[in-house]
Enzyme design. Structure first.
Site, PDB file in Angstrom:
ATOM      1  CD  GLU A   1      -0.517   0.057  -3.407  1.00  0.00           C
ATOM      2  OE1 GLU A   1       0.349   0.803  -2.928  1.00  0.00           O
ATOM      3  OE2 GLU A   1      -0.428  -1.192  -3.409  1.00  0.00           O
TER       4      GLU A   1
ATOM      5  CB  CYS B   1       5.253  -0.439   1.324  1.00  0.00           C
ATOM      6  SG  CYS B   1       6.928  -0.304   0.651  1.00  0.00           S
TER       7      CYS B   1
ATOM      8  CG  HIS C   1       3.672  -0.362  -3.707  1.00  0.00           C
ATOM      9  ND1 HIS C   1       3.016   0.302  -2.681  1.00  0.00           N
ATOM     10  CD2 HIS C   1       4.996  -0.292  -3.415  1.00  0.00           C
ATOM     11  CE1 HIS C   1       3.899   0.765  -1.814  1.00  0.00           C
ATOM     12  NE2 HIS C   1       5.102   0.418  -2.232  1.00  0.00           N
TER      13      HIS C   1
END
Length: 363
Positions: free
Chosen positions: A242, A147, A240
Site C-alpha cells: 500500500e 504488518c 507494505h
C-alpha cells in the site's frame, strides 16, 4: 465507484484526488448494494491521513463499479495528540458502532510501538477483542491484517511470538507467488517487488504449523502473504504494497533524524541505513551525499535535523521507480472480488448460504 461516508474531512480530501467520489447517501439513492469495508487505523498521528488514502484509493479503483464505503474505526488504547484525537472523534466511528452496523471486510493497519513486546501495547486488549469478533459469526467476510497486526493475530490466536530481526528489514524486495490458482493471487504477475519496513517477523514455519498457506514470499524478505486455513477469513501481509512511492523516503528521513540526535549524545551510535533496493541513479547519489553530510555533523542542530531540503526530496522521488503499484492493485482487487463472491447479501452476515467456512474456495 468511489464512495465515502456522508460528511467530514475525508470526503473533501477524496474529491480533490478523484472528482468521481460520491457520498454514501448518493450511492443509496442509486439502489446498488454497496460493500462496507472497515479500517482500523493504528498508525501514528503523522501517518494517519496518509494511511487512510494508501488503502482506500486502491480499494475504490479495485471495486469494478461496485460502491465501496470505507468506515474508519477508532481503536481504544491508541494514543493520539489533541489535534489528531479531535480529527478522529469527528471522522471515525467506534468499534461498537462498527459491530452494530456490520462489515463486509476489515483492514487493520500496523502501528509503531516503543516496546517490542506486543502485550505491553496500550491497545493490545482492545485489539484482542477485535480479532475475536472478526472470526465470529457476526464478523466480516475477510479481515486483512497488515504488518504488526499480523504479528498481533498470531500472538493472540496461537501464542506465537514474533521473531526479532538482527537489523531492520527495510527496502523493496523481489517476491514470488507460491500458488497461482488461489483466488487471492489469481491473474497476478508471478514475480514482483513489495516494500517492507519492520524489525520483527512471523516466519514461514510459524504460519504453516497451523495449516496457514503461504501465497507470496521473498527469499530475502520472508513471507509477505498468508491466509487462515480456510483461505479467506484472515489474510496476512508482512510487507507494505500500500505504500506510496515516497513513503520509504519519509521513513528514512524520520529514522535518520532520530539516529542523528542519538549520535550527537553518543558518538558510536550508527546512523540509519538506506532502505535496500529503493534508491536508484541520481536519487541514490543525492541521498548518499545527504547522509554523509549528516554523518559529518553538517546538519546537526539545524532546521533540517535529518530532513531533506524540499528540492532534494523532489529530485530523489523523481528518480525513484515504483515497482509495486501493480501488485498493490492486484492484491486488493482480488481481495475485494473474493469478498463480493462470498459475502452474504445481508450486511452483518459473513458468508452467503452454502459456503464451506472451513474451505471457502473449495481448494
Amino acid at each position: 465507484m468511489p464512495v465515502t461516508p456522508p460528511k467530514g474531512d475525508y470526503l473533501h480530501r477524496m474529491k480533490t484526488i478523484d472528482p468521481t467520489v460520491i457520498c454514501i447517501n448518493e450511492a443509496t439513492k442509486r439502489a446498488v448494494r454497496e460493500l462496507h469495508i472497515g479500517i482500523i487505523n493504528m498508525m501514528p498521528d503523522t501517518a494517519l491521513k496518509k494511511t487512510e488514502t494508501q488503502f482506500t484509493m486502491p480499494l475504490h479503483y479495485a471495486s469494478g463499479g461496485l460502491f465501496i464505503v470505507p468506515h474508519f474505526i477508532a481503536l481504544d488504547g491508541v494514543d493520539r495528540n489533541k489535534k489528531t484525537q479531535q480529527y478522529v472523534d469527528e471522522n471515525y466511528i467506534t468499534f461498537d458502532q462498527a459491530k452494530e452496523n456490520g462489515l463486509d471486510g476489515l483492514i487493520i493497519t500496523g502501528a509503531n510501538i516503543a516496546d517490542p513486546d506486543l502485550r505491553k501495547a496500550t491497545f493490545y486488549e482492545p485489539l484482542s477483542d477485535v480479532i475475536n469478533w472478526a472470526e465470529s459469526d457476526l464478523g466480516p467476510t475477510s479481515t486483512l491484517y497488515s504488518c504488526l497486526a499480523s504479528h498481533a493475530y498470531m500472538l493472540i490466536k496461537y501464542g506465537e511470538e514474533r521473531t526479532p530481526l538482527q537489523e531492520k528489514r527495510w527496502g523493496v524486495f523481489e517476491h514470488k507467488v507460491r500458488n497461482e490458482t488461489h483466488p487471492l493471487t489469481h491473474g497476478m504477475d508471478t514475480v514482483f517487488d513489495i516494500p517492507h519496513s519492520r524489525w520483527n517477523e512471523i516466519t514461514e514455519d510459524q504460519f504453516t504449523k497451523y495449516g496457514m498457506p503461504i501465497l507470496i514470499a521473498s527469499e530475502e524478505a520472508g513471507v509477505h502473504m498468508a491466509t487462515s486455513p480456510d483461505g479467506l477469513r484472515s489474510v496476512f501481509w508482512q510487507g507494505h504494497p500500500e505504500y506510496n512511492t515516497n513513503t520509504l523516503l519519509g521513513e528514512f528521513q524520520r529514522d535518520l533524524g532520530i539516529s542523528a540526535e542519538r549520535r550527537a549524545s553518543a558518538e558510536q551510535t550508527p546512523l540509519a541505513p538506506l532502505p535496500k533496493n529503493y534508491f536508484h541513479g541520481k536519487g541514490l547519489s543525492l541521498i548518499e551525499d545527504f547522509r554523509n553530510k549528516v554523518e559529518a555533523g553538517l546538519y546537526h542542530n539545524t532546521e533540517h535535523k535529518g530532513h531533506l531540503p524540499p528540492e532534494i526530496f523532489a529530485d530523489i522521488i523523481e528518480s525513484t521507480p515504483n515497482r509495486w503499484s501493480s501488485a498493490k492493485r492486484a492484491l486488493l482487487s482480488n481481495w475485494i472480488a473474493a469478498i463480493i463472491d462470498k459475502t452474504h447479501e445481508e450486511r452483518g452476515k459473513p458468508f452467503m448460504d452454502g459456503v464451506d467456512q472451513d474451505n471457502v474456495f473449495n481448494l
